[in-house]
Design a protein around this motif. Sequence first.
Motif, mmCIF file in Angstrom:
data_model
loop_
_atom_site.group_PDB
_atom_site.id
_atom_site.type_symbol
_atom_site.label_atom_id
_atom_site.label_comp_id
_atom_site.label_asym_id
_atom_site.label_seq_id
_atom_site.Cartn_x
_atom_site.Cartn_y
_atom_site.Cartn_z
ATOM 1 N N SER A 41 -22.129 -2.131 -22.586
ATOM 2 C CA SER A 41 -21.130 -1.655 -23.537
ATOM 3 C C SER A 41 -20.241 -0.575 -22.922
ATOM 4 O O SER A 41 -20.714 0.281 -22.160
ATOM 5 C CB SER A 41 -21.849 -1.085 -24.756
ATOM 6 N N ASP A 42 -18.964 -0.603 -23.296
ATOM 7 C CA ASP A 42 -18.025 0.453 -22.881
ATOM 8 C C ASP A 42 -18.548 1.836 -23.263
ATOM 9 O O ASP A 42 -18.351 2.803 -22.533
ATOM 10 C CB ASP A 42 -16.662 0.277 -23.571
ATOM 11 N N SER A 43 -19.206 1.912 -24.400
ATOM 12 C CA SER A 43 -19.673 3.207 -24.892
ATOM 13 C C SER A 43 -20.800 3.801 -24.050
ATOM 14 O O SER A 43 -21.098 4.983 -24.166
ATOM 15 C CB SER A 43 -20.128 3.091 -26.346
ATOM 16 N N SER A 59 -19.131 6.199 -18.732
ATOM 17 C CA SER A 59 -18.027 7.145 -18.561
ATOM 18 C C SER A 59 -17.645 7.123 -17.091
ATOM 19 O O SER A 59 -18.485 6.891 -16.216
ATOM 20 C CB SER A 59 -18.455 8.563 -18.934
ATOM 21 N N HIS A 72 -26.860 6.358 -21.429
ATOM 22 C CA HIS A 72 -25.468 6.461 -20.994
ATOM 23 C C HIS A 72 -25.410 6.892 -19.536
ATOM 24 O O HIS A 72 -26.282 7.634 -19.076
ATOM 25 C CB HIS A 72 -24.719 7.483 -21.852
#
Length: 192
Positions: free
Chosen positions: A155-157, A160, A118
């Motif tokens: 992915s959007d996930s 942030s 992420h």
Amino acid sequence: MKLNNTVLVLAMSALLLTACADTEDKDPSLLDGNQAGTGIGDASTNGLNNGSEIGGSNMYGSNSGDGASSLGPEFSDPSNPLSKRTIYFMLDSSQVQQDFVAVIAAHSTYLLANPSQHITLEGHGDERGSREYNIALGEQRAKSVASMMKIQGVSDSQISIVSYGEEKPAAFGNDESAWELNRRVEIDYQGK
């Protein structure tokens, strides 16, 4: 006099709304080679086209986020685009310059290959403009980078977004050389 104030308020509102406008994920202007700024006092980046010319620790991508220590050796190889984790912008612009498309593509490819990884895209601006304007512009800059990554399949996930506006300058000073270092998005890896 009241008419002049009304016109000024409307003009400032329009400028702020333009800076805050959300872009579509598939906005082709984010990927083409015509990455001119807004025309409002654009300045040269004086060779900061790929983020590699900025020396010192923590200035061009050696972010010290929690995930930075778990990244592979490709992130410390200066010839690898993954080592560049700062995207610079022109004055009053959230358009990604052509020079940074390969850097964003390399990070996108890495994120696609590592779906548990992420990132936080940290948007920044220089000290000119109001605090609110710079927060909005930093957010729009981060959204521009995120849109390019999402177009490439990230992915959007995994992404942030945060905007610090002018609150966390990379360089202190009241001249163009400092301001151009502060108009940026930093890619901060958060770990797996």
